[in-house]
Design an enzyme around this catalytic site. Structure first.
Site, PDB file in Angstrom:
ATOM      1  N   ILE A   1       0.920  -0.903  -0.508  1.00 12.54           N
ATOM      2  CA  ILE A   1      -0.589   0.324   0.043  1.00 12.54           C
ATOM      3  C   ILE A   1       0.981   1.299   0.189  1.00 12.54           C
ATOM      4  O   ILE A   1       2.062   1.402   0.629  1.00 12.54           O
ATOM      5  CB  ILE A   1      -1.012  -0.061   1.395  1.00 12.54           C
ATOM      6  N   CYS A   2      -0.079   2.228  -0.617  1.00 11.58           N
ATOM      7  CA  CYS A   2       1.222   3.530  -0.678  1.00 11.58           C
ATOM      8  C   CYS A   2       1.784   3.715  -1.202  1.00 11.58           C
ATOM      9  O   CYS A   2       1.909   3.771  -1.849  1.00 11.58           O
ATOM     10  CB  CYS A   2       1.212   3.983   0.846  1.00 11.58           C
ATOM     11  N   LEU A   3       3.489   4.094  -0.572  1.00 11.18           N
ATOM     12  CA  LEU A   3       5.083   3.981  -2.138  1.00 11.18           C
ATOM     13  C   LEU A   3       5.542   2.613  -2.102  1.00 11.18           C
ATOM     14  O   LEU A   3       6.174   2.692  -2.669  1.00 11.18           O
ATOM     15  CB  LEU A   3       5.878   5.140  -1.240  1.00 11.18           C
TER      16      LEU A   3
ATOM     17  N   SER B   1       0.698   5.450  -4.090  1.00 12.02           N
ATOM     18  CA  SER B   1       0.605   6.050  -4.143  1.00 12.02           C
ATOM     19  C   SER B   1       0.513   7.331  -5.316  1.00 12.02           C
ATOM     20  O   SER B   1       1.333   7.269  -5.812  1.00 12.02           O
ATOM     21  CB  SER B   1       1.754   6.685  -2.701  1.00 12.02           C
TER      22      SER B   1
END
Length: 221
Positions: A139-141, A160
């Site tokens: 998740i995210c970066l 992200s």
């Protein structure tokens, strides 16, 4: 360990209830342990606090056996972006030496993403599980780590927005909140943490388990 405790209990029951009852109960306990889905959630300094906490909490509520793994060669507390300190259950070295396969490997984002992407040992672990058809998630970066690991190029992916340019080269990039493509699961950031965690549960245990969990947690009112 816990099985020694079960064995001691069995010895007491053997004297009181008889052998077949003891054997039946012991087999039932071991089968129950074996039947539980297993997940590894990794940590390095600078991890995104909410992304870590939500997925671990939701997975454990779904009765998934979650082990928190330090990227370091120790189990000293690791500090998240907003100051949360987490003591891991074990470290990456122990996991790689055990050769055990888990049902899910997951990476929270934040500043830890760069450290994940640079770890050769972590990359090898993810590639091995991916080849065996186990779920790999980030998740995210942290989906940038998949790019570093050369994992599932050309599949659909999200992350992200700050990682979009890097991932669009080798992946079919999507702006969806959560993307599932085969055994690969990715999501966008702190605000999508619950959708990500519930998707992990759904992939491991099915839609019915997800729905019950969402209802019990009042996720959809």
């Amino acid at each position: 360990n816990e099985y020694k405790s079960y064995l001691s209990l069995c010895q007491v029951m053997l004297r009181r209830l008889g052998g077949w009852v003891c054997v039946y109960l012991l087999v039932a306990v071991i089968h129950g342990k074996a039947a539980r889905k297993t997940a590894l959630v990794f940590l390095a300094d600078g991890f995104e606090d909410i992304e870590f906490a939500v997925q671990v909490d939701v997975l454990r509520r779904a009765n998934v056996n979650v082990t928190v793994v330090s990227l370091n060669d120790n189990v000293k507390p690791i500090t998240g972006m907003t100051g949360t300190k987490v003591t891991p259950d074990t470290d990456l070295k122990n996991i790689t030496s055990s050769k055990i396969l888990y049902d899910l490997l997951s990476l929270p984002g934040g500043g830890a993403a760069k450290k994940f992407a640079e770890s050769k040992e972590l990359g090898e672990l993810f590639r091995n599980h991916n080849e065996k058809g186990k779920f790999v998630a980030a998740i995210c970066l942290s989906p940038v780590a998949f790019n570093s690991f050369k994992l599932n190029y050309k599949k659909r992916i999200t992350s992200s927005p700050f990682a979009e340019d890097r991932l669009s080269i080798n992946y079919n990039y999507s702006n969806d909140t959560v993307v599932v493509d085969g055994n690969m699961i990715t999501s966008r950031g702190p605000g999508t943490s619950f959708q990500y965690a519930f998707t992990l549960v759904e992939q491991l245990l099915g839609k019915e388990t997800r729905s019950k969990l969402e209802k019990g947690m009042l996720f959809k009112i």
